[in-house]
Write a protein that holds these residues in place. Structure first.
Motif, PDB file in Angstrom:
ATOM      1  N   THR A 141     -12.048  -6.818  -4.804  1.00  0.00           N
ATOM      2  CA  THR A 141     -12.728  -5.793  -4.004  1.00  0.00           C
ATOM      3  C   THR A 141     -13.485  -4.756  -4.824  1.00  0.00           C
ATOM      4  OG1 THR A 141     -10.661  -4.537  -4.016  1.00  0.00           O
ATOM      5  CG2 THR A 141     -11.074  -5.977  -2.120  1.00  0.00           C
ATOM      6  N   VAL A 142     -13.814  -5.045  -6.073  1.00  0.00           N
ATOM      7  CA  VAL A 142     -14.418  -4.005  -6.908  1.00  0.00           C
ATOM      8  C   VAL A 142     -15.921  -4.213  -7.116  1.00  0.00           C
ATOM      9  CG1 VAL A 142     -12.315  -3.345  -8.100  1.00  0.00           C
ATOM     10  CG2 VAL A 142     -13.674  -5.253  -8.984  1.00  0.00           C
ATOM     11  N   GLY A 162     -20.293  -5.749 -10.122  1.00  0.00           N
ATOM     12  CA  GLY A 162     -20.489  -5.218 -11.465  1.00  0.00           C
ATOM     13  C   GLY A 162     -19.267  -5.291 -12.348  1.00  0.00           C
ATOM     14  N   ARG A 163     -18.113  -5.663 -11.772  1.00  0.00           N
ATOM     15  CA  ARG A 163     -16.897  -5.857 -12.546  1.00  0.00           C
ATOM     16  C   ARG A 163     -16.391  -7.270 -12.329  1.00  0.00           C
ATOM     17  NH1 ARG A 163     -13.037  -1.041 -10.748  1.00  0.00           N
ATOM     18  NH2 ARG A 163     -11.516  -2.390 -11.781  1.00  0.00           N
ATOM     19  N   LEU A 164     -15.621  -7.762 -13.279  1.00  0.00           N
ATOM     20  CA  LEU A 164     -15.092  -9.114 -13.181  1.00  0.00           C
ATOM     21  C   LEU A 164     -13.993  -9.155 -12.134  1.00  0.00           C
ATOM     22  CD1 LEU A 164     -15.270 -11.979 -14.335  1.00  0.00           C
ATOM     23  CD2 LEU A 164     -13.484 -11.345 -15.963  1.00  0.00           C
ATOM     24  N   HIS A 206     -27.039  -4.269  -5.130  1.00  0.00           N
ATOM     25  CA  HIS A 206     -25.649  -4.094  -5.560  1.00  0.00           C
ATOM     26  C   HIS A 206     -24.653  -4.478  -4.464  1.00  0.00           C
ATOM     27  CE1 HIS A 206     -22.456  -2.620  -8.135  1.00  0.00           C
ATOM     28  NE2 HIS A 206     -21.974  -1.920  -7.141  1.00  0.00           N
ATOM     29  N   THR A 207     -25.056  -4.357  -3.210  1.00  0.00           N
ATOM     30  CA  THR A 207     -24.156  -4.709  -2.105  1.00  0.00           C
ATOM     31  C   THR A 207     -24.512  -6.064  -1.495  1.00  0.00           C
ATOM     32  OG1 THR A 207     -25.577  -3.467  -0.583  1.00  0.00           O
ATOM     33  CG2 THR A 207     -23.684  -2.303  -1.533  1.00  0.00           C
ATOM     34  N   ASN A 208     -25.401  -6.796  -2.125  1.00  0.00           N
ATOM     35  CA  ASN A 208     -25.776  -8.114  -1.609  1.00  0.00           C
ATOM     36  C   ASN A 208     -24.598  -9.074  -1.739  1.00  0.00           C
ATOM     37  OD1 ASN A 208     -26.922 -10.944  -1.757  1.00  0.00           O
ATOM     38  ND2 ASN A 208     -28.785  -9.809  -1.260  1.00  0.00           N
ATOM     39  N   LYS A 209     -24.237  -9.709  -0.641  1.00  0.00           N
ATOM     40  CA  LYS A 209     -23.017 -10.526  -0.613  1.00  0.00           C
ATOM     41  C   LYS A 209     -23.171 -11.878  -1.295  1.00  0.00           C
ATOM     42  CE  LYS A 209     -20.774  -8.379   3.352  1.00  0.00           C
ATOM     43  NZ  LYS A 209     -20.140  -8.585   4.674  1.00  0.00           N
TER      44      LYS A 209
END
Length: 560
Positions: free
Chosen positions: A196-197, A200-202, A267-270
């Motif tokens: 859920t992060v 931009g994070r693994l 950034h919020t593209n699923k």
């Protein structure tokens, strides 16, 4: 004494780069860290693990060596004055790069330091009492594996070191050992990663995607110079397994608008599973939009200094894959991934600033846009005048910005307007120069690639063309914002490679794709070298020289 490794974004610029493979960082004790909470200490250790990703994905580092070395991109010596750079882009494209190539060195340095910072974080985080530590340890371990995975792909080596305080150099692995190390590390990290992060994070999904990619390329990594790669059925089963985990998670979805996946607000593209976080508030600075555009294309009415740089174009060979697939129709009218029309410009038209939106995809022919005179855009009252563009910035005011199919290393083929250009990543609406605030998150793993990896694994294991075709057509049918590309009626490996080119062009996967499909030694525009030793890049000479005090520690790749 409890040790804290101080590594905040503000301090990153003070950390030196070097080509040495003795991975180490300075350790500061807690007396130097007065006032830091445990959360700040934890955050300050995970931040550097990701901080070099934007530098890695710069236009002249990872992008250049993964794309310009292939049939997707070519960068000639523009106009005899620009992008000469001592011939490094010509050599890269012709598969004769030198061990002194600065772009290879910069890529090596970024990867080396990123591995080093991951090791530092892995040693510091267990000493900090914060609720995020378990997750951060998993991320640092997974990112160390990812950086080593890129080292393995590009240079054929990985570096193993667990404690930065130990003076001994890192252990170097190659081939099967290197593959198993990266695999083991990703598998060890995955259980403690979150879902859920954001991209931009693994995350778990990111680790699954990297594992699928690793297993898909395992045959190459085991036997780099094989005449024919052996794709083990068990490896292909793993590709399917990890792809299934992503697809069945319900967390990701294919974007109806293909180019929205590469917009400044993506950034919020699923569709994104794992990406380089380039939001402008985090000082995103990629230049992937600026790199290919003409110096006389100014996308933003607010910024009269923001233009392109006449960098790489696609090769005629890659363009012809589109033409041949859809002939006699123009691919622009058939496949929404090829081109998106955003602005209709009658001759000498005037439009409001909000309506100045550049077309996307593969740009051909005469270009129109904002007209700039003496450093300012021509206005029509409150609006902006648009018209036919010429190479004024290049002091060629009578030469139209008319992108041609021909592009090569001849004088005629190296002019400023040769080659069809690519604007896949949106030119940032916040960039004052094109060189800053490139705030499109750069995909590392996205859902369409996962479907295509699963399709390939099914073909390679059991020639399950029906299932592979279904996966490919799922991706094609998803792009419904414009009429989607027509469904294909058959599938084989050659068609799948073509489809990967259509879906993933300019996304830094072309080189490993061509190697895996046995096409990297093929001939294309200005490239005839068929030496399989060029499947790896040379290890930078400075790195070898830096390790020369330990004989045999770091040896050059074959063929260099």
């Amino acid at each position: 004494m409890k040790k804290i490794f101080i590594s905040t974004i503000a301090l990153l610029s003070l950390l030196s780069l070097n080509g040495c493979t003795d991975l180490s960082e300075n350790v500061l004790d807690e007396a130097s860290a007065t006032g830091l909470t445990d959360k700040q200490a934890a955050d300050g250790n995970i931040a550097p693990v990701y901080a070099r990703l934007p530098d890695l994905f710069s236009h002249t580092t990872y992008f250049a060596i993964q794309e310009i070395s292939t049939d997707e991109a070519i960068l000639p010596y523009r106009g005899g004055t620009d992008w000469g750079d001592n011939g490094i882009y010509i050599a890269l494209h012709q598969h004769v790069p030198a061990s002194t190539d600065p772009n290879l060195l910069n890529t090596w340095r970024v990867l080396s330091q990123a591995i080093s910072r991951s090791v530092t974080a892995l040693n510091a985080l267990p000493t900090i009492k914060d609720s995020n530590v378990k997750t951060y340890i998993a991320e640092a371990r997974g990112m160390r594996a990812y950086y080593n995975m890129l080292m393995l792909d590009l240079f054929g080596v990985v570096f193993v070191k667990d404690d930065p305080a130990i003076a001994a150099s890192s252990k170097i692995l190659r081939g099967e050992e290197a593959l198993e190390y990266v695999k083991t590390e990703l598998l060890a990290a995955e259980p403690d990663l979150l879902t859920t992060v954001g991209p931009g994070r693994l995350t778990k999904g990111g680790a699954w995607g990297l594992l699928a990619r690793l297993y898909l390329n395992a045959a190459v990594y085991r036997d780099r110079y094989a005449t024919q790669f052996t794709f083990k059925p068990e490896d292909m089963d793993k590709v399917v397994e990890y792809s299934d985990k992503i697809i069945n998670s319900g967390q990701y979805q294919l974007s109806p608008d293909y180019f929205s996946t590469f917009n400044a607000d993506n950034h919020t593209n699923k569709e994104l599973i794992f990406a380089v976080d380039q939001r402008s508030e985090l000082n995103g600075h990629n230049r992937l939009a600026y790199f290919s555009l003409s110096g006389d294309q100014f996308p933003l009415p607010a910024f009269p200094l923001a233009n392109g740089t006449d960098g790489p174009a696609i090769t005629p060979d890659f363009y012809r894959t589109w033409v041949n697939a859809y002939a006699p129709a123009d691919p622009a009218g058939v496949d929404p991934r090829f081109y998106k029309k955003n602005m209709t410009i009658p001759a000498d038209s005037c439009v409001a600033a909000a309506n100045v939106v550049m077309d996307r995809g593969i740009l051909r022919g005469q270009q129109y846009g904002l007209l700039r005179v003496n450093g300012a855009f021509v206005r029509c009252g409150a609006n902006y005048r648009l018209g036919k563009l010429f190479n004024v910035v290049r002091n060629r005011p009578t030469l139209p910005v008319n992108f041609t199919e021909q592009v090569d290393f001849s004088v005629a083929g190296s002019n400023y307007s040769t080659g069809y250009r690519v604007l896949k990543y949106e030119f940032s609406p916040k960039s004052q120069s094109g060189r800053n605030l490139g705030d499109v998150d750069i995909p590392i793993v996205r859902l369409a690639d996962v479907y295509l990896m699963r399709a390939e694994a099914k073909l390679r294991k059991s020639n399950d063309a029906a299932s592979a075709l279904a996966d490919v057509n799922t991706v094609r049918a998803a792009r419904t914002a414009i009429k989607p590309a027509p469904a294909l009626s058959s599938m084989n490996l050659d068609l799948l490679l073509r489809e990967r080119g259509f879906e993933l062009y300019w996304e830094m996967v072309r080189r490993p794709d061509l190697i895996r499909f046995g096409k990297y030694e093929s001939t294309w525009t200005e490239k005839t070298n068929n030496d399989p030793k060029k499947r790896l890049f040379p290890i930078p000479q400075t790195a070898i020289d830096g390790a020369s005090n330990t004989p045999g520690y770091l040896t050059q790749n074959e063929g260099y």
